[in-house]
Design a protein around this motif. Sequence first.
Motif, PDB file in Angstrom:
ATOM      1  N   SER A  71       0.857  -1.178   0.000  1.00 15.26           N
ATOM      2  CA  SER A  71       0.000   0.000   0.000  1.00 15.26           C
ATOM      3  C   SER A  71       0.895   1.231   0.000  1.00 15.26           C
ATOM      4  O   SER A  71       1.789   1.353   0.847  1.00 15.26           O
ATOM      5  CB  SER A  71      -0.900   0.026   1.240  1.00 15.26           C
ATOM      6  OG  SER A  71      -1.796  -1.069   1.235  1.00 15.26           O
ATOM      7  N   LEU A  72       0.662   2.126  -0.946  1.00 12.84           N
ATOM      8  CA  LEU A  72       1.430   3.358  -1.021  1.00 12.84           C
ATOM      9  C   LEU A  72       0.585   4.531  -0.548  1.00 12.84           C
ATOM     10  O   LEU A  72      -0.633   4.539  -0.710  1.00 12.84           O
ATOM     11  CB  LEU A  72       1.894   3.622  -2.453  1.00 12.84           C
ATOM     12  CG  LEU A  72       2.788   2.574  -3.118  1.00 12.84           C
ATOM     13  CD1 LEU A  72       3.161   3.028  -4.523  1.00 12.84           C
ATOM     14  CD2 LEU A  72       4.035   2.301  -2.290  1.00 12.84           C
ATOM     15  N   ARG A  73       1.242   5.510   0.049  1.00  9.53           N
ATOM     16  CA  ARG A  73       0.554   6.757   0.355  1.00  9.53           C
ATOM     17  C   ARG A  73       0.113   7.412  -0.952  1.00  9.53           C
ATOM     18  O   ARG A  73       0.685   7.156  -2.012  1.00  9.53           O
ATOM     19  CB  ARG A  73       1.491   7.711   1.089  1.00  9.53           C
ATOM     20  CG  ARG A  73       2.172   7.117   2.302  1.00  9.53           C
ATOM     21  CD  ARG A  73       1.262   7.004   3.496  1.00  9.53           C
ATOM     22  NE  ARG A  73       1.964   6.372   4.614  1.00  9.53           N
ATOM     23  CZ  ARG A  73       1.425   6.122   5.807  1.00  9.53           C
ATOM     24  NH1 ARG A  73       0.165   6.474   6.031  1.00  9.53           N
ATOM     25  NH2 ARG A  73       2.119   5.535   6.748  1.00  9.53           N
ATOM     26  N   SER A  74      -0.874   8.252  -0.888  1.00  4.38           N
ATOM     27  CA  SER A  74      -1.289   8.977  -2.081  1.00  4.38           C
ATOM     28  C   SER A  74      -0.231  10.011  -2.457  1.00  4.38           C
ATOM     29  O   SER A  74       0.570  10.451  -1.606  1.00  4.38           O
ATOM     30  CB  SER A  74      -2.627   9.674  -1.837  1.00  4.38           C
ATOM     31  OG  SER A  74      -2.463  10.747  -0.930  1.00  4.38           O
ATOM     32  N   SER A  75      -0.220  10.399  -3.715  1.00  5.02           N
ATOM     33  CA  SER A  75       0.738  11.412  -4.138  1.00  5.02           C
ATOM     34  C   SER A  75       0.525  12.720  -3.380  1.00  5.02           C
ATOM     35  O   SER A  75       1.485  13.446  -3.104  1.00  5.02           O
ATOM     36  CB  SER A  75       0.637  11.644  -5.654  1.00  5.02           C
ATOM     37  OG  SER A  75      -0.676  12.023  -6.019  1.00  5.02           O
ATOM     38  N   ARG A  76      -0.713  13.036  -3.003  1.00  2.00           N
ATOM     39  CA  ARG A  76      -0.980  14.234  -2.220  1.00  2.00           C
ATOM     40  C   ARG A  76      -0.335  14.136  -0.839  1.00  2.00           C
ATOM     41  O   ARG A  76       0.280  15.107  -0.352  1.00  2.00           O
ATOM     42  CB  ARG A  76      -2.491  14.426  -2.070  1.00  2.00           C
ATOM     43  CG  ARG A  76      -2.935  15.638  -1.260  1.00  2.00           C
ATOM     44  CD  ARG A  76      -2.715  16.923  -2.018  1.00  2.00           C
ATOM     45  NE  ARG A  76      -1.423  17.525  -1.732  1.00  2.00           N
ATOM     46  CZ  ARG A  76      -0.792  18.350  -2.545  1.00  2.00           C
ATOM     47  NH1 ARG A  76      -1.306  18.659  -3.712  1.00  2.00           N
ATOM     48  NH2 ARG A  76       0.376  18.870  -2.212  1.00  2.00           N
ATOM     49  N   GLU A  77      -0.467  12.997  -0.183  1.00  4.83           N
ATOM     50  CA  GLU A  77       0.165  12.800   1.115  1.00  4.83           C
ATOM     51  C   GLU A  77       1.678  12.926   1.013  1.00  4.83           C
ATOM     52  O   GLU A  77       2.327  13.544   1.869  1.00  4.83           O
ATOM     53  CB  GLU A  77      -0.180  11.418   1.670  1.00  4.83           C
ATOM     54  CG  GLU A  77      -1.577  11.216   2.172  1.00  4.83           C
ATOM     55  CD  GLU A  77      -1.777   9.802   2.683  1.00  4.83           C
ATOM     56  OE1 GLU A  77      -1.725   9.609   3.918  1.00  4.83           O
ATOM     57  OE2 GLU A  77      -1.951   8.882   1.866  1.00  4.83           O
ATOM     58  N   VAL A  78       2.238  12.313  -0.018  1.00  3.71           N
ATOM     59  CA  VAL A  78       3.686  12.336  -0.190  1.00  3.71           C
ATOM     60  C   VAL A  78       4.159  13.756  -0.463  1.00  3.71           C
ATOM     61  O   VAL A  78       5.179  14.207   0.071  1.00  3.71           O
ATOM     62  CB  VAL A  78       4.114  11.381  -1.316  1.00  3.71           C
ATOM     63  CG1 VAL A  78       5.626  11.444  -1.537  1.00  3.71           C
ATOM     64  CG2 VAL A  78       3.702   9.948  -0.976  1.00  3.71           C
ATOM     65  N   ALA A  79       3.408  14.490  -1.274  1.00  8.82           N
ATOM     66  CA  ALA A  79       3.766  15.876  -1.569  1.00  8.82           C
ATOM     67  C   ALA A  79       3.747  16.729  -0.302  1.00  8.82           C
ATOM     68  O   ALA A  79       4.658  17.535  -0.064  1.00  8.82           O
ATOM     69  CB  ALA A  79       2.808  16.445  -2.609  1.00  8.82           C
ATOM     70  N   ASP A  80       2.722  16.559   0.525  1.00 10.47           N
ATOM     71  CA  ASP A  80       2.631  17.334   1.763  1.00 10.47           C
ATOM     72  C   ASP A  80       3.778  16.990   2.710  1.00 10.47           C
ATOM     73  O   ASP A  80       4.341  17.878   3.374  1.00 10.47           O
ATOM     74  CB  ASP A  80       1.297  17.069   2.458  1.00 10.47           C
ATOM     75  CG  ASP A  80       0.123  17.724   1.752  1.00 10.47           C
ATOM     76  OD1 ASP A  80       0.353  18.576   0.867  1.00 10.47           O
ATOM     77  OD2 ASP A  80      -1.034  17.364   2.068  1.00 10.47           O
ATOM     78  N   ARG A  81       4.133  15.712   2.775  1.00  9.30           N
ATOM     79  CA  ARG A  81       5.247  15.295   3.640  1.00  9.30           C
ATOM     80  C   ARG A  81       6.570  15.834   3.124  1.00  9.30           C
ATOM     81  O   ARG A  81       7.415  16.298   3.891  1.00  9.30           O
ATOM     82  CB  ARG A  81       5.280  13.753   3.688  1.00  9.30           C
ATOM     83  CG  ARG A  81       6.263  13.182   4.740  1.00  9.30           C
ATOM     84  CD  ARG A  81       5.558  12.927   6.076  1.00  9.30           C
ATOM     85  NE  ARG A  81       5.316  14.168   6.788  1.00  9.30           N
ATOM     86  CZ  ARG A  81       6.170  14.691   7.692  1.00  9.30           C
ATOM     87  NH1 ARG A  81       7.288  14.065   7.963  1.00  9.30           N
ATOM     88  NH2 ARG A  81       5.905  15.796   8.313  1.00  9.30           N
ATOM     89  N   ALA A  82       6.754  15.817   1.812  1.00  8.99           N
ATOM     90  CA  ALA A  82       7.987  16.349   1.229  1.00  8.99           C
ATOM     91  C   ALA A  82       8.102  17.852   1.499  1.00  8.99           C
ATOM     92  O   ALA A  82       9.188  18.360   1.818  1.00  8.99           O
ATOM     93  CB  ALA A  82       8.027  16.073  -0.267  1.00  8.99           C
TER      94      ALA A  82
END
Length: 247
Positions: A71-82
């Motif tokens: 299961s991968l995080r959504s691209s939105r979640e990853v963008a916010d974390r980055a």
Amino acid sequence: MSWFGRILGKLTNPKSKYVTPGLEEKLKPSAPLTDSDEQKMRRRESEIRLRGEGIPLNSDLPDVPAASDVSLRSSREVADRALALTLVGMKAHGMDHEVMLEIVRERAAENCFTADEHAFIMTPAPAPADLERFASSFEAAWALIWALRLVREPLSTPRDVCNFDRLIEIVRDTPDLSIYDLRRPCRILDKLDLFLRYDWAVKQAARNGIKPPSHLNPAVAMERYHALSWLTCQIDYENWEDDALAA
């Protein structure tokens, strides 16, 4: 012009010059693998690479999930974390407090931080220990920027720190860091497996009181592995600080 623009340059390009579509390698047709075969092949390729780099192996490390089971995080979640990690790194490397608060508001990043990160961002003069603690956040951010397909180069052997200035430029010039889909799960898992082994090697060296093998940088190895673990849901968002750099 905004505070962010005055300090780091004017944001003029709605689509970053660093956003480069079509970065995925061309797929070669092959017979489908079972999950077990995929995991064995991934482990074997990682171990071949690490042997070539003179890095000790641990045959007892678990396999990372197969592509069909991750299961991968959504691209939105990853963008916010980055974004959050980049801002935290900027603060740790000396960004003025008032300027940082303006950047946070400008990028609507208030809810992107963990509790510890938020406290750090809101502190006008953080303690030296906190500055040191968060100084390597850029490395985790770089791994996520790679996963978001915003850089061409692969995640290389963790000897050298990432290019901080370039990371900041990418974040500055890309209003929407989730503009492209994440890299394919199999590519992310390849890096997760590899950095699992780098992470073990530097921690084992620390336990034994010796220098990291092959000139590995412990902070780079551990932060990037930590980011990839979060991306693949191996750890929870709430446990980001608890698991970071844990021995």
